[in-house]
Design a protein around this motif. Structure first.
Motif, PDB file in Angstrom:
ATOM      1  N   PRO A  58      -0.548 -12.142   6.573  1.00 35.94           N
ATOM      2  CA  PRO A  58      -0.776 -11.770   7.806  1.00 35.94           C
ATOM      3  C   PRO A  58      -1.771 -10.643   7.940  1.00 35.94           C
ATOM      4  O   PRO A  58      -2.103  -9.742   7.093  1.00 35.94           O
ATOM      5  CB  PRO A  58       0.421 -11.339   8.359  1.00 35.94           C
ATOM      6  N   GLY A  59      -2.652 -10.743   9.170  1.00 38.25           N
ATOM      7  CA  GLY A  59      -3.819  -9.782   9.315  1.00 38.25           C
ATOM      8  C   GLY A  59      -5.088 -10.317   8.851  1.00 38.25           C
ATOM      9  O   GLY A  59      -5.192 -11.291   7.831  1.00 38.25           O
ATOM     10  N   ARG A  60      -6.149  -9.947   9.518  1.00 38.56           N
ATOM     11  CA  ARG A  60      -7.328 -10.457   9.452  1.00 38.56           C
ATOM     12  C   ARG A  60      -8.184 -10.171   8.089  1.00 38.56           C
ATOM     13  O   ARG A  60      -8.184  -8.888   7.726  1.00 38.56           O
ATOM     14  CB  ARG A  60      -8.277  -9.750  10.470  1.00 38.56           C
ATOM     15  N   GLN A  80      -6.654 -10.652   4.807  1.00 41.27           N
ATOM     16  CA  GLN A  80      -5.930  -9.732   3.856  1.00 41.27           C
ATOM     17  C   GLN A  80      -5.101 -10.866   2.989  1.00 41.27           C
ATOM     18  O   GLN A  80      -4.937 -11.955   3.356  1.00 41.27           O
ATOM     19  CB  GLN A  80      -4.863  -9.418   4.702  1.00 41.27           C
ATOM     20  N   GLU A 139      -2.277 -18.326   7.242  1.00 43.25           N
ATOM     21  CA  GLU A 139      -1.575 -17.202   6.715  1.00 43.25           C
ATOM     22  C   GLU A 139      -0.212 -17.701   5.947  1.00 43.25           C
ATOM     23  O   GLU A 139       0.443 -18.879   6.465  1.00 43.25           O
ATOM     24  CB  GLU A 139      -1.455 -16.261   7.806  1.00 43.25           C
TER      25      GLU A 139
END
Length: 186
Positions: free
Chosen positions: A90-92, A94, A64
């Motif tokens: 950040p984040g699954r 993205q 990320e």
């Protein structure tokens, strides 16, 4: 993340890693106030352009916050037309996509073609779930490009950024992997 195989070829373009030979062309359009208008910060100095080309040439896409930054050139005529970037957020699953074109390359469909190739890379090869684009509301050309990519306007953040001495309203466009797959078949 899977490995990114370069160059990426489209009907008219080659998307490739930057190299030192791109510096003069990169600086030629990034030093223009019209290019800098919708980018953070003022027009770039030669030193800033050199630093950016070096960073773009040596990108790593492993975690990320990393960026894929690719030079855009015509398949039948070498020479830098602009760049397209994909940032792992950040984040699954993205990411954020962006583009900048030299003045002579604008309005010819190159930005759409290059950004679509990065959507394909993100969804088909990297397995991303959602890709967004963030832009100044006054940047009508980029908003139209997002529409051509099949991205939907998700948000309008009034006076979100203060840059270039004024407040700017941010537009957030996005597309999900499933939406892109459906749209890419039609």
């Amino acid at each position: 993340m899977p490995e990114i195989h370069l160059p990426i070829r489209t009907g008219r373009l080659v998307l490739r890693r930057f190299d030192g030979g791109d510096l003069d062309a990169f600086h030629a359009y990034h030093s223009l106030p019209e290019t800098a208008r919708f980018l953070p910060g003022p027009a770039k100095t030669f030193t800033q352009s050199m630093e950016r080309v070096g960073r773009y040439a040596n990108f790593v896409f492993e975690k990320e916050g990393d960026w894929v930054a690719l030079a855009i050139e015509a398949a039948d005529a070498p020479g830098l037309l602009g760049e397209v970037v994909l940032k792992w957020l950040p984040g699954r699953g993205q990411a954020e996509v962006g583009w900048t074109l030299a003045p002579a390359a604008r309005g010819r469909g190159y930005g759409t073609e290059a950004a679509n190739a990065l959507l394909r890379l993100g969804f088909e090869e990297l397995g991303l779930h959602r890709i967004e684009a963030r832009l100044d509301e006054l940047n009508g050309a980029s908003a139209s490009l997002c529409d051509r990519l099949g991205m939907r306007l998700e948000a309008r953040h009034i006076d979100k950024w203060h840059y270039k001495g004024q407040w700017a309203t941010e537009l957030v466009y996005a597309i999900l992997a499933d939406e892109w797959r459906i749209g890419s078949r039609s």
